[in-house]
Design a protein around this motif. Structure first.
Motif, PDB file in Angstrom:
ATOM      1  N   GLU A  69       0.771  -1.122  -0.117  1.00 18.41           N
ATOM      2  CA  GLU A  69      -0.066  -0.251   0.088  1.00 18.41           C
ATOM      3  C   GLU A  69       0.858   1.287  -0.067  1.00 18.41           C
ATOM      4  O   GLU A  69       0.552   2.322  -0.782  1.00 18.41           O
ATOM      5  CB  GLU A  69      -0.949  -0.115   1.279  1.00 18.41           C
ATOM      6  CG  GLU A  69      -1.927   1.233   1.359  1.00 18.41           C
ATOM      7  CD  GLU A  69      -2.814   1.110   2.591  1.00 18.41           C
ATOM      8  OE1 GLU A  69      -3.242   2.132   3.142  1.00 18.41           O
ATOM      9  OE2 GLU A  69      -3.188  -0.182   2.916  1.00 18.41           O
ATOM     10  N   PHE A  70       2.109   1.428   0.831  1.00 16.13           N
ATOM     11  CA  PHE A  70       2.835   2.541   0.908  1.00 16.13           C
ATOM     12  C   PHE A  70       3.493   2.515  -0.431  1.00 16.13           C
ATOM     13  O   PHE A  70       3.795   3.868  -1.015  1.00 16.13           O
ATOM     14  CB  PHE A  70       3.976   2.262   2.041  1.00 16.13           C
ATOM     15  CG  PHE A  70       4.685   3.474   2.249  1.00 16.13           C
ATOM     16  CD1 PHE A  70       4.282   4.550   2.888  1.00 16.13           C
ATOM     17  CD2 PHE A  70       5.948   3.341   1.423  1.00 16.13           C
ATOM     18  CE1 PHE A  70       5.184   5.748   2.643  1.00 16.13           C
ATOM     19  CE2 PHE A  70       6.892   4.389   1.659  1.00 16.13           C
ATOM     20  CZ  PHE A  70       6.347   5.774   2.236  1.00 16.13           C
ATOM     21  N   TYR A  89      13.768  13.919  -3.132  1.00 17.82           N
ATOM     22  CA  TYR A  89      13.207  13.043  -2.308  1.00 17.82           C
ATOM     23  C   TYR A  89      12.449  13.675  -1.042  1.00 17.82           C
ATOM     24  O   TYR A  89      11.363  13.156  -0.849  1.00 17.82           O
ATOM     25  CB  TYR A  89      14.199  12.065  -1.606  1.00 17.82           C
ATOM     26  CG  TYR A  89      14.759  10.817  -2.790  1.00 17.82           C
ATOM     27  CD1 TYR A  89      13.944   9.836  -3.131  1.00 17.82           C
ATOM     28  CD2 TYR A  89      15.899  11.263  -3.554  1.00 17.82           C
ATOM     29  CE1 TYR A  89      14.450   8.961  -3.963  1.00 17.82           C
ATOM     30  CE2 TYR A  89      16.497  10.305  -4.333  1.00 17.82           C
ATOM     31  CZ  TYR A  89      15.709   9.112  -4.662  1.00 17.82           C
ATOM     32  OH  TYR A  89      16.193   8.425  -5.643  1.00 17.82           O
ATOM     33  N   LEU A  90      13.063  14.667  -0.651  1.00 19.72           N
ATOM     34  CA  LEU A  90      12.540  15.373   0.514  1.00 19.72           C
ATOM     35  C   LEU A  90      11.163  16.095   0.004  1.00 19.72           C
ATOM     36  O   LEU A  90      10.205  16.090   0.905  1.00 19.72           O
ATOM     37  CB  LEU A  90      13.518  16.473   0.974  1.00 19.72           C
ATOM     38  CG  LEU A  90      13.062  17.324   2.145  1.00 19.72           C
ATOM     39  CD1 LEU A  90      12.653  16.442   3.471  1.00 19.72           C
ATOM     40  CD2 LEU A  90      13.896  18.415   2.633  1.00 19.72           C
ATOM     41  N   GLU A  91      11.043  16.626  -0.974  1.00 13.68           N
ATOM     42  CA  GLU A  91       9.882  17.198  -1.584  1.00 13.68           C
ATOM     43  C   GLU A  91       8.718  16.314  -1.895  1.00 13.68           C
ATOM     44  O   GLU A  91       7.769  16.235  -1.347  1.00 13.68           O
ATOM     45  CB  GLU A  91      10.018  17.937  -2.852  1.00 13.68           C
ATOM     46  CG  GLU A  91      10.887  19.082  -2.670  1.00 13.68           C
ATOM     47  CD  GLU A  91      11.292  19.695  -4.235  1.00 13.68           C
ATOM     48  OE1 GLU A  91      11.274  20.932  -4.273  1.00 13.68           O
ATOM     49  OE2 GLU A  91      11.660  18.766  -4.998  1.00 13.68           O
ATOM     50  N   LEU A  92       9.354  15.089  -2.337  1.00 17.86           N
ATOM     51  CA  LEU A  92       8.272  14.080  -2.370  1.00 17.86           C
ATOM     52  C   LEU A  92       7.568  13.500  -1.051  1.00 17.86           C
ATOM     53  O   LEU A  92       6.547  13.073  -0.829  1.00 17.86           O
ATOM     54  CB  LEU A  92       9.086  12.952  -3.269  1.00 17.86           C
ATOM     55  CG  LEU A  92       7.856  11.599  -3.492  1.00 17.86           C
ATOM     56  CD1 LEU A  92       6.511  12.324  -4.320  1.00 17.86           C
ATOM     57  CD2 LEU A  92       8.735  10.522  -4.394  1.00 17.86           C
ATOM     58  N   LYS A 100       9.515  12.794   7.452  1.00 20.58           N
ATOM     59  CA  LYS A 100      10.167  11.475   8.205  1.00 20.58           C
ATOM     60  C   LYS A 100      10.282  10.406   7.251  1.00 20.58           C
ATOM     61  O   LYS A 100      11.198   9.511   7.403  1.00 20.58           O
ATOM     62  CB  LYS A 100       9.810  11.356   9.561  1.00 20.58           C
ATOM     63  CG  LYS A 100       9.867  12.638  10.390  1.00 20.58           C
ATOM     64  CD  LYS A 100       9.444  12.350  11.947  1.00 20.58           C
ATOM     65  CE  LYS A 100       9.383  13.579  12.821  1.00 20.58           C
ATOM     66  NZ  LYS A 100       8.668  13.389  13.972  1.00 20.58           N
ATOM     67  N   ALA A 101       9.443  10.230   6.492  1.00 21.88           N
ATOM     68  CA  ALA A 101       9.413   8.905   5.686  1.00 21.88           C
ATOM     69  C   ALA A 101      10.474   9.151   4.424  1.00 21.88           C
ATOM     70  O   ALA A 101      10.128   8.242   3.605  1.00 21.88           O
ATOM     71  CB  ALA A 101       8.084   8.763   5.034  1.00 21.88           C
ATOM     72  N   ILE A 102      11.407  10.102   4.432  1.00 27.92           N
ATOM     73  CA  ILE A 102      11.980  10.095   3.255  1.00 27.92           C
ATOM     74  C   ILE A 102      12.920   8.712   2.769  1.00 27.92           C
ATOM     75  O   ILE A 102      13.122   8.642   1.550  1.00 27.92           O
ATOM     76  CB  ILE A 102      13.127  11.315   3.574  1.00 27.92           C
ATOM     77  CG1 ILE A 102      14.003  11.725   2.130  1.00 27.92           C
ATOM     78  CG2 ILE A 102      14.225  11.023   4.674  1.00 27.92           C
ATOM     79  CD1 ILE A 102      14.585  12.951   2.186  1.00 27.92           C
ATOM     80  N   ALA A 104      12.082   5.592   3.501  1.00 34.65           N
ATOM     81  CA  ALA A 104      10.966   4.727   3.045  1.00 34.65           C
ATOM     82  C   ALA A 104      10.669   5.125   1.708  1.00 34.65           C
ATOM     83  O   ALA A 104      10.513   4.353   0.739  1.00 34.65           O
ATOM     84  CB  ALA A 104       9.614   4.690   3.934  1.00 34.65           C
ATOM     85  N   VAL A 105      10.463   6.283   1.387  1.00 37.74           N
ATOM     86  CA  VAL A 105      10.045   7.025   0.034  1.00 37.74           C
ATOM     87  C   VAL A 105      11.175   6.621  -1.063  1.00 37.74           C
ATOM     88  O   VAL A 105      10.883   6.164  -2.131  1.00 37.74           O
ATOM     89  CB  VAL A 105       9.796   8.379   0.176  1.00 37.74           C
ATOM     90  CG1 VAL A 105       9.422   9.041  -1.428  1.00 37.74           C
ATOM     91  CG2 VAL A 105       8.490   8.654   0.681  1.00 37.74           C
ATOM     92  N   ALA A 106      12.353   6.859  -0.520  1.00 45.52           N
ATOM     93  CA  ALA A 106      13.516   6.391  -1.532  1.00 45.52           C
ATOM     94  C   ALA A 106      13.389   5.003  -1.787  1.00 45.52           C
ATOM     95  O   ALA A 106      13.794   4.463  -2.919  1.00 45.52           O
ATOM     96  CB  ALA A 106      14.786   6.793  -1.017  1.00 45.52           C
ATOM     97  N   SER A 107      13.259   4.065  -0.737  1.00 45.25           N
ATOM     98  CA  SER A 107      13.053   2.667  -0.915  1.00 45.25           C
ATOM     99  C   SER A 107      11.937   2.337  -2.041  1.00 45.25           C
ATOM    100  O   SER A 107      12.207   1.330  -2.747  1.00 45.25           O
ATOM    101  CB  SER A 107      12.976   1.963   0.286  1.00 45.25           C
ATOM    102  OG  SER A 107      12.754   0.657   0.195  1.00 45.25           O
ATOM    103  N   ALA A 108      10.872   2.809  -1.920  1.00 37.95           N
ATOM    104  CA  ALA A 108       9.784   2.672  -2.640  1.00 37.95           C
ATOM    105  C   ALA A 108      10.111   2.828  -3.912  1.00 37.95           C
ATOM    106  O   ALA A 108       9.869   2.275  -5.045  1.00 37.95           O
ATOM    107  CB  ALA A 108       8.410   3.078  -2.055  1.00 37.95           C
TER     108      ALA A 108
END
Length: 156
Positions: A69-70, A89-92, A100-102, A104-108
């Motif tokens: 889902e993430f 990545y920070l903006e996303l 704080k999910a930076i 996890a966002v990069a991993s996804a």
């Protein structure tokens, strides 16, 4: 699941999908191309060729990537980055509601199964650097230049 391999300027693209949509587009350095394209993949192949020929800025064939889902949330966010633009990545992470999910966002972002179509190549470092790209930084650079070529300005 149907599969096709097509030649692109960046290598051989592998396209997988079925009647529910395209689930995987990836790139490899070398290999054989398909002699026939399964009908369920024809529109995706056509649109990818149009993209590389500079005739297409977006894709509108059905997609069906598998992910958590993430991951789906991050990939949806990537789809909102306009053609020819970049985002850090920070903006996303901020756009998705959790700075704080930076990581996890990069991993996804790195697990995006739909090369080019879900434009993970448009995500860069906060300092503008070309950071991490599963297909290789040279491909990321090529894609960004393809989408936003520098135009020679008139001197007179």
């Amino acid at each position: 699941m149907e599969t096709a391999y097509i030649k692109t300027p960046l290598g051989i693209a592998r396209i997988e999908g079925d009647e529910d949509g395209i689930s995987v587009i990836s790139v490899v350095d070398q290999g054989e191309t398909s002699s026939a394209i399964p009908p369920v993949l024809t529109e995706a192949v056509t649109q990818l060729y149009d993209y590389f020929d500079g005739k297409r800025n977006d894709f509108n064939f059905p997609i069906n990537p598998a992910g958590t889902e993430f991951q789906q949330k991050v990939w949806k966010g990537l789809l909102e980055i306009p053609f020819g633009k970049t985002m850090s990545y920070l903006e996303l992470s901020k756009k998705l509601g959790d700075v704080k999910a930076i990581r996890a966002v990069a991993s996804a972002n790195g697990k995006n199964p739909l090369w080019i179509v879900v434009p993970c190549h448009r995500v860069i470092g906060a300092d503008g650097s070309l950071t991490g790209y599963a297909g290789g930084l040279w491909r990321k650079k090529w894609l960004l230049e393809h989408e936003n070529p520098l135009k020679q300005q008139c001197l007179f």
